[in-house]
Design an enzyme around this catalytic site. Structure first.
Site, PDB file in Angstrom:
ATOM      1  N   PHE A 133       0.883  -1.162   0.000  1.00  0.00           N
ATOM      2  CA  PHE A 133       0.000   0.000   0.000  1.00  0.00           C
ATOM      3  C   PHE A 133       0.928   1.220   0.000  1.00  0.00           C
ATOM      4  O   PHE A 133       1.850   1.303   0.800  1.00  0.00           O
ATOM      5  CB  PHE A 133      -0.839  -0.030   1.280  1.00  0.00           C
ATOM      6  CG  PHE A 133      -1.914   1.001   1.356  1.00  0.00           C
ATOM      7  CD1 PHE A 133      -3.207   0.698   0.959  1.00  0.00           C
ATOM      8  CD2 PHE A 133      -1.659   2.274   1.841  1.00  0.00           C
ATOM      9  CE1 PHE A 133      -4.214   1.646   1.037  1.00  0.00           C
ATOM     10  CE2 PHE A 133      -2.665   3.226   1.924  1.00  0.00           C
ATOM     11  CZ  PHE A 133      -3.943   2.915   1.522  1.00  0.00           C
ATOM     12  N   ASP A 202       2.697  -4.915   8.908  1.00  0.00           N
ATOM     13  CA  ASP A 202       1.510  -4.093   8.749  1.00  0.00           C
ATOM     14  C   ASP A 202       0.304  -5.043   8.679  1.00  0.00           C
ATOM     15  O   ASP A 202       0.222  -5.878   7.770  1.00  0.00           O
ATOM     16  CB  ASP A 202       1.621  -3.245   7.475  1.00  0.00           C
ATOM     17  CG  ASP A 202       0.436  -2.306   7.323  1.00  0.00           C
ATOM     18  OD1 ASP A 202      -0.703  -2.720   7.627  1.00  0.00           O
ATOM     19  OD2 ASP A 202       0.645  -1.160   6.876  1.00  0.00           O
ATOM     20  N   TYR A 227     -10.228   0.792  11.070  1.00  0.00           N
ATOM     21  CA  TYR A 227     -11.500   1.101  10.399  1.00  0.00           C
ATOM     22  C   TYR A 227     -11.857   0.084   9.316  1.00  0.00           C
ATOM     23  O   TYR A 227     -12.888   0.217   8.677  1.00  0.00           O
ATOM     24  CB  TYR A 227     -11.486   2.520   9.817  1.00  0.00           C
ATOM     25  CG  TYR A 227     -10.271   2.869   8.974  1.00  0.00           C
ATOM     26  CD1 TYR A 227     -10.157   2.424   7.671  1.00  0.00           C
ATOM     27  CD2 TYR A 227      -9.252   3.642   9.506  1.00  0.00           C
ATOM     28  CE1 TYR A 227      -9.046   2.724   6.911  1.00  0.00           C
ATOM     29  CE2 TYR A 227      -8.127   3.961   8.753  1.00  0.00           C
ATOM     30  CZ  TYR A 227      -8.028   3.501   7.452  1.00  0.00           C
ATOM     31  OH  TYR A 227      -6.921   3.800   6.710  1.00  0.00           O
ATOM     32  N   LYS A 228     -11.019  -0.923   9.103  1.00  0.00           N
ATOM     33  CA  LYS A 228     -11.337  -1.958   8.115  1.00  0.00           C
ATOM     34  C   LYS A 228     -12.063  -3.097   8.837  1.00  0.00           C
ATOM     35  O   LYS A 228     -13.207  -2.920   9.230  1.00  0.00           O
ATOM     36  CB  LYS A 228     -10.063  -2.383   7.394  1.00  0.00           C
ATOM     37  CG  LYS A 228      -9.489  -1.230   6.534  1.00  0.00           C
ATOM     38  CD  LYS A 228      -8.126  -1.487   5.951  1.00  0.00           C
ATOM     39  CE  LYS A 228      -7.645  -0.262   5.180  1.00  0.00           C
ATOM     40  NZ  LYS A 228      -6.205  -0.283   4.890  1.00  0.00           N
ATOM     41  N   ARG A 376     -12.513  -5.472  -6.331  1.00  0.00           N
ATOM     42  CA  ARG A 376     -12.130  -5.993  -5.023  1.00  0.00           C
ATOM     43  C   ARG A 376     -13.375  -6.242  -4.178  1.00  0.00           C
ATOM     44  O   ARG A 376     -14.239  -5.373  -4.067  1.00  0.00           O
ATOM     45  CB  ARG A 376     -11.252  -4.946  -4.330  1.00  0.00           C
ATOM     46  CG  ARG A 376     -10.035  -5.467  -3.644  1.00  0.00           C
ATOM     47  CD  ARG A 376      -9.153  -4.332  -3.156  1.00  0.00           C
ATOM     48  NE  ARG A 376      -9.875  -3.350  -2.368  1.00  0.00           N
ATOM     49  CZ  ARG A 376      -9.430  -2.803  -1.226  1.00  0.00           C
ATOM     50  NH1 ARG A 376      -8.259  -3.157  -0.747  1.00  0.00           N
ATOM     51  NH2 ARG A 376     -10.130  -1.900  -0.586  1.00  0.00           N
TER      52      ARG A 376
HETATM   53  C1  LIG Z   1      -5.515   0.903   4.784  1.00  0.00           C
HETATM   54  C2  LIG Z   1      -4.032   0.860   4.829  1.00  0.00           C
HETATM   55  C3  LIG Z   1      -3.293   1.961   5.300  1.00  0.00           C
HETATM   56  C4  LIG Z   1      -4.001   3.210   5.686  1.00  0.00           C
HETATM   57  O1  LIG Z   1      -3.165   4.167   6.238  1.00  0.00           O
HETATM   58  P1  LIG Z   1      -3.808   5.472   6.883  1.00  0.00           P
HETATM   59  O2  LIG Z   1      -2.686   6.163   7.499  1.00  0.00           O
HETATM   60  O3  LIG Z   1      -4.870   5.007   7.825  1.00  0.00           O
HETATM   61  O4  LIG Z   1      -4.441   6.241   5.770  1.00  0.00           O
HETATM   62  C5  LIG Z   1      -1.920   1.838   5.369  1.00  0.00           C
HETATM   63  N1  LIG Z   1      -1.294   0.700   4.994  1.00  0.00           N
HETATM   64  C6  LIG Z   1      -1.973  -0.367   4.531  1.00  0.00           C
HETATM   65  C7  LIG Z   1      -1.245  -1.601   4.151  1.00  0.00           C
HETATM   66  C8  LIG Z   1      -3.354  -0.314   4.417  1.00  0.00           C
HETATM   67  O5  LIG Z   1      -4.022  -1.358   3.956  1.00  0.00           O
END
Ligand SMILES: *Cc1c(COP(=O)(O)O)cnc(C)c1O
Length: 406
Positions: A133, A202, A227-228, A376
């Site tokens: 990400f 992560d 939040y997921k 997705r």
């Molecule tokens: C959703 C997600 C994020 C989100 O980062 P924010 O700082 O909350 O915007 C970061 N890394 C991964 C791998 C994600 O899936």
């Protein structure tokens, strides 16, 4: 091709036998929508609005500043960390909630680089998941420039073989946000340790969807969002895990006053608090944090293993329905078939994805698009059922049938 009626019946049978089916009633959902985007924004647990009305009306409105003590606001980051801990296989006292995942990636990468001894001592490389990400990659790159390390971006499968005496740490995603591929956390962590390096994971796409086993596998540091799959609400605070054995040497690059051993001493010199609390930075975002705390109630009495079993059954069944309903070649699953390599989503590559996803959403099937060509679909076992999976595949086939095949 299976008879569509058979799959509808099969879905009914699976839903009737599902031990987690009753949990759906805990969420604010409507029967018209199949919500397959809980891997981006989890659904609202139905009791949270009433709790928030109390937090705002009573704790803020009436108690005002007294709530920092009397309503437990001050200790919320570590208290809520301990609520998340069992979901990711951590003993209490190692997780602190606050800030975004992006900010926690920064804290974790710099702190891990410092724990590894600093670039001057030979360990001058940081391995990162090259498919990550984007925010993780951007922040790791900046952190590396600050600490004097060099970034080496790799396919996560190649990280165990690449770790060597120059590796300070690796930052790896447990589940890939695009493909839904589950990476080998135990094996990669062990290989990093064998090379004398640290493992930073992560967990954004695994916490709340599958067992993680942070303590059991000896993970050093980890971050994740809430939040997921944890349903904490839009922008709810993320968390940082600092394994107990590292806490005394954990040297935060953002040593804000709330991580001080005596925050209200207001002294000019910094002295870190003991424990995971030293991952705190500034004043916690109490409203978001307490919404998250309430949202975590839905996990009471739920075993992550049970969630994992249903997640795999759901994604298997969705793939079966897609194979049955969608003509060969219109979509290609990029999510791995073997259970040991699959997270809790199914990503389908489809050249028409940018027109298909809005059509699906119009027909009540909410997934998301990852450009250029990925559809997705996230499967959140607490509130998605087998009939949802069947309907999603059926509607997908209908939408594709209305488009010219290329
Ligand atoms: C959703 C997600 C994020 C989100 O980062 P924010 O700082 O909350 O915007 C970061 N890394 C991964 C791998 C994600 O899936």
């Amino acid at each position: 091709m299976s008879d569509p009626k058979d799959l509808k019946q099969e879905a009914e049978r699976l839903d009737a036998a599902d031990p987690l089916a009753a949990h759906r009633a805990k969420f604010a959902l409507d029967e018209e929508t199949v919500y397959l985007d809980g891997n981006s924004l989890g659904a609202l647990p139905a009791h949270v609005p009433a709790r928030m009305a109390e937090v705002v009306g009573r704790e803020w409105g009436e108690l005002r500043i007294r709530s920092w003590d009397e309503s437990g606001w001050w200790t919320a980051p570590e208290r809520i960390g301990d609520r998340i801990a069992p979901l990711v296989g951590a003993a209490p006292g190692q997780i602190v909630v606050g800030d975004s995942t992006s900010v926690n990636v920064f804290k974790a990468v710099v702190a891990a680089a410092r724990l590894a001894g600093g670039a001057g001592e030979g360990r001058d490389e940081i391995l990162v998941d090259g498919t990550t990400f984007p925010t993780d990659g951007y922040i790791a790159e900046s952190a590396a420039r600050m600490t004097g390390h060099r970034i080496v971006a790799l396919d996560p499968a190649d990280i165990p073989g690449a770790a060597n005496e120059r590796t300070a740490l690796a930052l790896v995603n447990h589940v890939d946000y695009r493909t839904g591929r589950l990476h080998d956390l135990p094996g990669t962590t062990a290989a990093l340790h064998a090379a004398g390096a640290l493992a930073v994971w992560d967990l954004c796409h695994s916490a709340g969807a599958l067992p993680v086993g942070l303590d059991a596998h000896g993970v050093d540091l980890a971050v994740g969002c809430t939040y997921k799959y944890l349903n904490g609400g839009p922008g709810s605070p993320a968390y940082l895990y600092v394994a107990e054995r590292h806490q005394a040497r954990f040297d935060s690059p953002l040593p804000g006053w709330t991580s001080h051993a005596d925050p209200f001493g207001m002294t000019p010199g910094y002295r870190a608090a003991d424990g995971a609390v030293r991952g705190r930075v500034g004043t916690p975002d109490i409203l978001s944090m307490l919404a998250l705390e309430a949202a975590l109630d839905v996990w009471d009495g739920v075993a992550v293993e049970e969630v994992r079993a249903k997640s795999l059954a759901l994604t298997d069944f969705f793939l079966e329905c897609v194979r049955a309903y969608v003509p060969e070649g219109r979509v290609v699953p990029v999510t791995p078939e073997p259970h040991g390599e699959r997270g809790s989503q199914v990503a389908l590559s489809c050249p028409d994805a940018p027109v298909v996803m809005p059509e699906l959403i119009k027909r009540g099937v909410v997934g998301d698009l990852r450009r250029p060509d990925l559809l997705r679909f996230g499967f959140t076992p607490l509130y998605v059922g087998f009939a949802d999976a069947e309907r999603a595949a059926r509607v997908l086939a209908e939408v594709l049938a209305g488009l010219p095949a290329d």
